[in-house]
Write a protein that holds these residues in place. Structure first.
Motif, PDB file in Angstrom:
ATOM      1  N   ILE A 159      43.140  47.592  27.346  1.00  0.00           N
ATOM      2  CA  ILE A 159      42.592  46.029  27.475  1.00  0.00           C
ATOM      3  C   ILE A 159      41.799  45.881  26.165  1.00  0.00           C
ATOM      4  O   ILE A 159      40.626  46.345  26.051  1.00  0.00           O
ATOM      5  CB  ILE A 159      41.816  45.993  28.682  1.00  0.00           C
ATOM      6  CG1 ILE A 159      42.399  46.586  29.934  1.00  0.00           C
ATOM      7  CG2 ILE A 159      41.533  44.747  28.798  1.00  0.00           C
ATOM      8  CD1 ILE A 159      43.975  45.976  30.066  1.00  0.00           C
ATOM      9  N   ASN A 160      42.383  44.854  25.358  1.00  0.00           N
ATOM     10  CA  ASN A 160      41.543  44.735  24.198  1.00  0.00           C
ATOM     11  C   ASN A 160      40.930  43.155  24.352  1.00  0.00           C
ATOM     12  O   ASN A 160      40.220  42.705  23.182  1.00  0.00           O
ATOM     13  CB  ASN A 160      42.618  44.538  22.705  1.00  0.00           C
ATOM     14  CG  ASN A 160      43.039  45.791  22.966  1.00  0.00           C
ATOM     15  OD1 ASN A 160      42.333  46.849  22.630  1.00  0.00           O
ATOM     16  ND2 ASN A 160      44.349  46.166  22.210  1.00  0.00           N
ATOM     17  N   ASP A 161      40.938  42.572  25.200  1.00  0.00           N
ATOM     18  CA  ASP A 161      40.439  41.140  25.465  1.00  0.00           C
ATOM     19  C   ASP A 161      39.130  41.270  26.817  1.00  0.00           C
ATOM     20  O   ASP A 161      39.485  41.761  27.495  1.00  0.00           O
ATOM     21  CB  ASP A 161      41.278  40.207  26.103  1.00  0.00           C
ATOM     22  CG  ASP A 161      40.974  38.989  26.423  1.00  0.00           C
ATOM     23  OD1 ASP A 161      39.702  38.489  26.027  1.00  0.00           O
ATOM     24  OD2 ASP A 161      41.536  38.032  26.864  1.00  0.00           O
ATOM     25  N   PRO A 162      37.932  41.037  25.913  1.00  0.00           N
ATOM     26  CA  PRO A 162      36.920  41.426  26.813  1.00  0.00           C
ATOM     27  C   PRO A 162      36.839  40.353  28.158  1.00  0.00           C
ATOM     28  O   PRO A 162      36.157  41.013  29.188  1.00  0.00           O
ATOM     29  CB  PRO A 162      35.750  40.697  25.935  1.00  0.00           C
ATOM     30  CG  PRO A 162      36.340  40.858  24.471  1.00  0.00           C
ATOM     31  CD  PRO A 162      37.779  40.679  24.571  1.00  0.00           C
ATOM     32  N   ILE A 163      37.328  39.163  27.909  1.00  0.00           N
ATOM     33  CA  ILE A 163      37.383  38.507  29.160  1.00  0.00           C
ATOM     34  C   ILE A 163      38.396  39.151  30.117  1.00  0.00           C
ATOM     35  O   ILE A 163      37.777  39.214  31.570  1.00  0.00           O
ATOM     36  CB  ILE A 163      37.998  36.872  28.935  1.00  0.00           C
ATOM     37  CG1 ILE A 163      37.216  36.504  27.904  1.00  0.00           C
ATOM     38  CG2 ILE A 163      38.437  36.177  30.381  1.00  0.00           C
ATOM     39  CD1 ILE A 163      37.437  34.925  27.439  1.00  0.00           C
ATOM     40  N   GLU A 164      39.440  39.754  29.806  1.00  0.00           N
ATOM     41  CA  GLU A 164      40.320  40.225  30.850  1.00  0.00           C
ATOM     42  C   GLU A 164      39.693  41.822  31.426  1.00  0.00           C
ATOM     43  O   GLU A 164      39.791  42.067  32.571  1.00  0.00           O
ATOM     44  CB  GLU A 164      41.693  40.676  29.949  1.00  0.00           C
ATOM     45  CG  GLU A 164      42.690  41.400  31.070  1.00  0.00           C
ATOM     46  CD  GLU A 164      44.159  41.762  30.497  1.00  0.00           C
ATOM     47  OE1 GLU A 164      44.910  42.000  30.978  1.00  0.00           O
ATOM     48  OE2 GLU A 164      43.946  41.796  29.099  1.00  0.00           O
ATOM     49  N   ALA A 165      38.905  42.163  30.593  1.00  0.00           N
ATOM     50  CA  ALA A 165      38.017  43.307  31.018  1.00  0.00           C
ATOM     51  C   ALA A 165      37.001  43.012  32.090  1.00  0.00           C
ATOM     52  O   ALA A 165      36.992  43.667  33.058  1.00  0.00           O
ATOM     53  CB  ALA A 165      37.516  44.215  29.882  1.00  0.00           C
ATOM     54  N   GLU A 166      36.568  41.913  31.792  1.00  0.00           N
ATOM     55  CA  GLU A 166      35.452  41.567  32.990  1.00  0.00           C
ATOM     56  C   GLU A 166      36.269  41.167  33.950  1.00  0.00           C
ATOM     57  O   GLU A 166      35.726  41.526  35.284  1.00  0.00           O
ATOM     58  CB  GLU A 166      34.582  40.333  32.473  1.00  0.00           C
ATOM     59  CG  GLU A 166      33.730  40.575  30.983  1.00  0.00           C
ATOM     60  CD  GLU A 166      33.173  39.539  30.360  1.00  0.00           C
ATOM     61  OE1 GLU A 166      33.134  38.197  31.110  1.00  0.00           O
ATOM     62  OE2 GLU A 166      32.104  39.523  29.483  1.00  0.00           O
TER      63      GLU A 166
END
Length: 241
Positions: free
Chosen positions: A224-231
């Protein structure tokens, strides 16, 4: 309270690369509390940190790690792989090399490490577990593999750390009613480490995460490289990124 893990891996940004483990150091500097890597074994029995079975992508050397001794594998230029925006290789010929797992675990003693066993033949489970026991590192390690025979051998050998579900166990977890995947031979894993999607399967819903938790599994997502997806994943209950 959930025990969250933010994994750092070799793809982490490295602005000060003094050797090939700089990405791990940098990941811990910026807040990761666990590390992730893949392993293969040299012809003389050393477990090394490498995603690929050859040195082609990392060092431009089209040789298989398992066919060569450690001295040769560590002579390959692991800084060659990074290409900057100008098309240059600024880290080539700077002393970067493929480290052994012993070196990694010695430097990062006490840090939780997820180790993905990539090599199947010759099998490296026994020397890997022997190394982890020698370093008293089992309790800080999660062992995983795509291959069911590999991870079941790990469990059969009495490994005391965590194990992740193999690919067929993940599929069973996704498709079978809760608890039934545990009836598969030697399925006693502690974690499920998955992408958000795998072909037609969506593995990132709150319902799926809840199902895993109900079965006693921690849920980690890669890569997961997208902070929004991680959140979003953490909000749904994921335990690691």
């Amino acid at each position: 309270m959930r025990s969250l893990r933010l994994y750092g891996h070799r793809g982490a940004a490295a602005e000060r690369p003094e050797n090939t483990m700089c990405s791990f150091r940098r990941a811990l500097e910026v807040g990761a509390d666990a590390l992730e890597t893949d392993v293969h074994m040299t012809s003389d029995g050393h477990i090394v940190v490498s995603h690929d079975e050859t040195g082609q992508r990392a060092a431009g050397v089209a040789k298989r790690i398992r066919d060569h001794q450690l001295a040769e594998v560590q002579s390959w230029d692991a800084g060659w792989q990074f290409v900057d925006e100008a098309g240059e290789r600024p880290f080539a010929a700077r002393g970067h090399r493929i480290p052994t797992l012993r070196e990694m675990l010695t430097e990062f003693k006490g840090v939780h490490v997820n180790v993905d066993i990539k090599q199947r033949r010759p099998q490296i489970v026994i020397p890997l577990i022997d190394l982890l026991r020698e370093l008293d590192a089992e309790e800080h390690i999660t062992l995983g593999s795509f291959y069911a025979d590999t991870i079941r051998e790990v469990r059969a050998r009495g490994f005391r750390g965590e194990t992740a579900l193999a690919r067929d166990e993940v599929i069973a977890m996704a498709l079978l009613p809760r608890g039934l995947h545990r009836r598969m031979p030697l399925t006693t894993g502690n974690a499920i480490q998955i992408p958000p999607r795998a072909g037609p399967l969506t593995l990132s819903s709150r319902a799926f995460i809840d199902k895993c938790h109900a079965d006693g599994l921690r849920v980690d997502y890669w890569t997961i490289n997208d902070p929004i997806e991680a959140e979003v994943l953490l909000d749904r209950g994921a335990d690691g990124i």
